[in-house]
Design an enzyme around this catalytic site. Structure first.
Site, mmCIF file in Angstrom:
data_model
loop_
_atom_site.group_PDB
_atom_site.id
_atom_site.type_symbol
_atom_site.label_atom_id
_atom_site.label_comp_id
_atom_site.label_asym_id
_atom_site.label_seq_id
_atom_site.Cartn_x
_atom_site.Cartn_y
_atom_site.Cartn_z
ATOM 1 N N ASP A 200 33.305 44.432 51.904
ATOM 2 C CA ASP A 200 32.690 43.106 51.797
ATOM 3 C C ASP A 200 31.899 42.775 53.069
ATOM 4 O O ASP A 200 31.344 43.682 53.702
ATOM 5 C CB ASP A 200 33.821 42.074 51.564
ATOM 6 C CG ASP A 200 33.357 40.919 50.697
ATOM 7 O OD1 ASP A 200 32.530 40.134 51.191
ATOM 8 O OD2 ASP A 200 33.806 40.802 49.548
ATOM 9 N N HIS B 228 32.529 35.244 53.295
ATOM 10 C CA HIS B 228 32.846 35.762 51.960
ATOM 11 C C HIS B 228 34.043 36.721 51.972
ATOM 12 O O HIS B 228 35.021 36.528 51.248
ATOM 13 C CB HIS B 228 31.603 36.448 51.387
ATOM 14 C CG HIS B 228 31.736 36.840 49.957
ATOM 15 N ND1 HIS B 228 32.129 38.095 49.564
ATOM 16 C CD2 HIS B 228 31.533 36.140 48.809
ATOM 17 C CE1 HIS B 228 32.153 38.154 48.241
ATOM 18 N NE2 HIS B 228 31.790 36.972 47.759
ATOM 19 N N ASN C 251 27.447 37.493 38.586
ATOM 20 C CA ASN C 251 27.332 36.050 38.378
ATOM 21 C C ASN C 251 26.034 35.637 37.695
ATOM 22 O O ASN C 251 25.518 34.559 37.942
ATOM 23 C CB ASN C 251 27.433 35.337 39.727
ATOM 24 C CG ASN C 251 28.721 35.667 40.454
ATOM 25 O OD1 ASN C 251 29.774 35.806 39.837
ATOM 26 N ND2 ASN C 251 28.651 35.815 41.771
ATOM 27 N N SER D 50 33.281 37.069 42.425
ATOM 28 C CA SER D 50 33.794 37.577 43.706
ATOM 29 C C SER D 50 35.210 37.084 43.960
ATOM 30 O O SER D 50 35.990 37.750 44.634
ATOM 31 C CB SER D 50 32.932 37.055 44.861
ATOM 32 O OG SER D 50 31.741 37.753 44.940
#
Lengths: 589, 75
Positions: free
Chosen positions: A144, A177, A269, A340
């Site tokens: 990530d 994130h 998404n 996510s």
């Protein structure tokens, strides 16, 4: 000789563990006591008794509720000391029972103050899963934006990761994130601070592939996957994706998968009919997102590549974790939404499943899929197999593999370790019975050291049937019903011959290797029931062995050396039989 | 491969947030390396850039458009 010493040590250890086990009754918490007066005691007499208690102990017993009048159930405040005093007093004759009014608690609820805001963890039915495992011993690689060790990750364990963006070992997050994703997987939990994570005893491996802009190259991500696989990661979470199919990345995923790593990715998404890559690769578990009402989150991709769904949040309710504020880099608790956020729920549960003993990625996926809360109609594959169910997955993972821990749990759950059986168990000699069951297990354990086979319910039932039977049933007397069926069910195979007649001398036909031989001969061809036969042979061996030492009475053979020799010989025959039957398994495997 | 895309700039609340360019046809691009002046919600813009097939992101809202240059369209 060494083996004998080892065996004695094991027996001694198990014995001590059993004798020191205090039973559930001594672990529970209570601050009041229940008095249940006999139904035939007149109300006036009860009032007198209650007044006497009030006078003597300065406590007022009260009816438990308005519905307790007919049953004469009273409660009074008190501790263990008062409980003991009451039990010793004359009240014992007038009551059906005097017992602690235990406070039942709802499973394991963490003390993190904002746990109540984590609707997502309740949605995946997590609390009961924590009874079995919290992910200890498992490493989850988070590929990530990196992970910053914010305050609510202080107690979480980390292993060395890598920064593929700036090439170095410092994989600190500069966006927030990756830290948020890591929080869902393993936020420090039960630390009286912030929020909870799913597999909070697992290790996190921070791998940075996405830069400050939130993007990273396929080449870096593919290398990151190989890095994780080469550094003993068990689970990889990728809350990232793109449109491009890449051979390099597919190969990296296959490489990790072949090394036993479970690879999980977010579906994407774009509210599009097909998951993004890497979620779409066949050996990646693709995760779509749910809103707080368990519907598809408005942004979530669906269709091809979606294997399972998990909470991702929506405007109606987001996923709350500790992370950093993007511009200031300061720690903050932030609500995020996205697939996510859904993927790390699955990664956390996969870590729990792995920690429960399932190692192969295909098996982990099977467990996750089989345990879901299914969605009745899902024509567009919004949810894959269904909604993620942590407790279901862990229970399913635990099933079919019986460890010593499970064995003790089984024994405990069935009341074998309840102190009442030790105290009131006059009908059966409990220590003897337990020696037989435990002996059977030790034999099975020894056998497994030479011929690895899986513990299974059939083996466990065999051991129980052969060694002790469901012996607590023997103590049950139901008015007017014949007692012999309870005696029969409460008997082990060697005792069946004398259980119905109610005698104590063993019947030589039943108390021999004969029944195990017949069972093995009949069941050897069956993959599961065979283990019942093996288990029963081991159980009978233990039962006969214990009887040979403690109570060697056999009908027709007396209770002397002849009977002992008979029992010991048959015990060895049984063990040899189990040995041969499981040896066959090894050759076949 | 250089492309020119015209559309509306939108902020998408996914994870810590991301910037999107939505065309009149309804196609959504994720803006990569977008300068501050471009990142104004509801701004009509023409962006020249490259669609990066080799890049993956946490936003995952659509093709990744790496911004080379842009101009504001008066609408």
């Amino acid at each position: 000789m060494r083996k004998l010493v080892l065996l004695s040590l094991v027996v001694l250890g198990l014995g001590l563990a059993l004798f020191n086990f205090k039973g559930l009754a001594n672990q529970g918490e209570f601050d009041s006591i229940v008095l249940d007066f006999r139904e035939d005691i007149p109300a006036a007499e009860i009032s007198e008794e209650l007044e006497a208690i009030a006078g003597q102990y300065n406590i007022e017993p009260r009816l438990n509720s308005e519905f307790s009048t007919s049953d004469h159930v009273y409660t009074l405040r008190g501790d263990r000391q008062l409980l003991r005093a009451l039990k010793k007093s004359g009240l014992k004759q007038e009551t059906e029972f005097i017992e602690p009014n235990y406070i039942y608690q709802q499973f394991e609820v963490p003390n993190d103050p904002d746990y109540a805001k984590q609707w997502n963890l309740r949605s995946i039915n997590l609390e009961q899963a924590w009874d079995d495992t919290k992910g200890s011993g498992i490493t989850v690689a988070v590929i990530d934006t990196g992970i910053t060790q914010v305050p609510d990750l202080k107690q979480t364990k980390f292993v060395k990761g890598y920064n593929f963006v700036n090439d170095g070992i410092d994989a600190t997050d500069d966006v927030g994130h990756g830290t948020h994703v890591a929080g869902t997987i393993a936020q420090s939990t039960n630390n009286n601070y912030g929020v909870a994570g799913i597999a909070y005893e697992a290790n996190l491996m921070p791998i940075k592939v996405l830069g400050a802009g939130g993007g990273g190259t396929v080449a870096d991500i593919a290398e990151a996957i190989r890095f994780a696989a080469n550094h003993d990661a068990d689970v990889i979470n990728m809350s990232l994706g793109g449109a491009g199919e890449s051979k390099l990345m597919k190969e990296a995923i296959d490489y990790a998968n072949n090394k036993g790593v479970v690879v999980i990715a977010a579906a994407g998404n774009a509210n599009r009919n097909a998951a993004a890559y890497p979620a779409r690769y066949p050996r990646v578990i693709g995760v779509s997102a749910l809103d707080p009402a368990d519907g598809k989150a408005p942004y979530s991709n669906f269709g091809a590549g979606v294997d399972i769904s998990a909470p991702g949040g929506s405007q109606a309710g987001k996923i709350l974790q500790n992370t950093i504020n993007s511009p200031t880099k300061q720690p903050t608790f932030a609500g995020y939404q996205g697939t996510s956020m859904a993927a790390p729920h699955v990664a956390g549960v996969a870590a729990l499943v792995k920690s429960a003993g399932i190692s192969e990625p295909e098996e982990v996926l099977k467990v996750l899929k089989q345990s879901v809360r299914k969605v009745a109609e899902d024509p567009l594959n919004h949810f894959g197999a269904g909604h993620l169910n942590a407790t279901g997955a862990v229970k399913l993972a635990m099933r079919g593999q019986i460890s010593f821990r499970d064995f003790f749990r089984w024994v405990r759950d069935n009341g074998y370790l309840n102190p009442r059986f030790w105290i009131d168990g006059g009908v059966v000699t409990l220590p003897l019975k337990l020696a037989m069951v435990v002996g059977g297990y030790i034999l099975a354990w020894l056998l497994r050291n030479y011929f690895p086979f899986g513990w299974s319910w059939s083996l466990a039932s065999g051991v129980i049937a052969g060694s002790s039977g469901l012996f607590f049933l023997r103590g049950i007397y139901i008015f007017d019903l014949p007692q012999w069926p309870f005696r029969a069910m409460g008997s082990s195979i060697p005792e069946l011959g004398n259980a119905v007649a109610g005698t104590t001398s063993l019947n030589p036909i039943f108390a021999s290797a004969l029944i195990p031989i017949v069972l093995v001969a009949l069941l050897l061809g069956h993959p599961q029931w065979k283990w019942f036969a093996v288990g029963s042979a081991l159980g009978v061996a233990a039962c006969l062995g214990v009887n040979a030492v403690v109570s060697p009475a056999v009908s027709g053979l007396g209770s002397g050396a002849v009977a002992r020799l008979f029992l010991v010989t048959n015990a060895f025959l049984c063990f040899g039989l189990a040995y041969l039957a499981s040896k066959g398994e090894k050759q076949a495997a | 491969m250089s492309v020119t895309v015209t559309g509306t700039v939108e902020h998408r609340e996914l994870g810590p947030g991301t910037w999107a360019l939505v065309t009149e046809q309804g196609e959504t691009y994720e803006l990569k390396d977008a300068p501050q002046q471009l990142c104004q919600p509801q701004q009509q813009v023409r962006v020249e850039g490259e669609v990066r097939e080799d890049v993956m992101t946490f936003a995952m809202i659509g093709p990744v458009l790496e911004v080379k240059s842009f101009s504001i369209v008066n609408g």
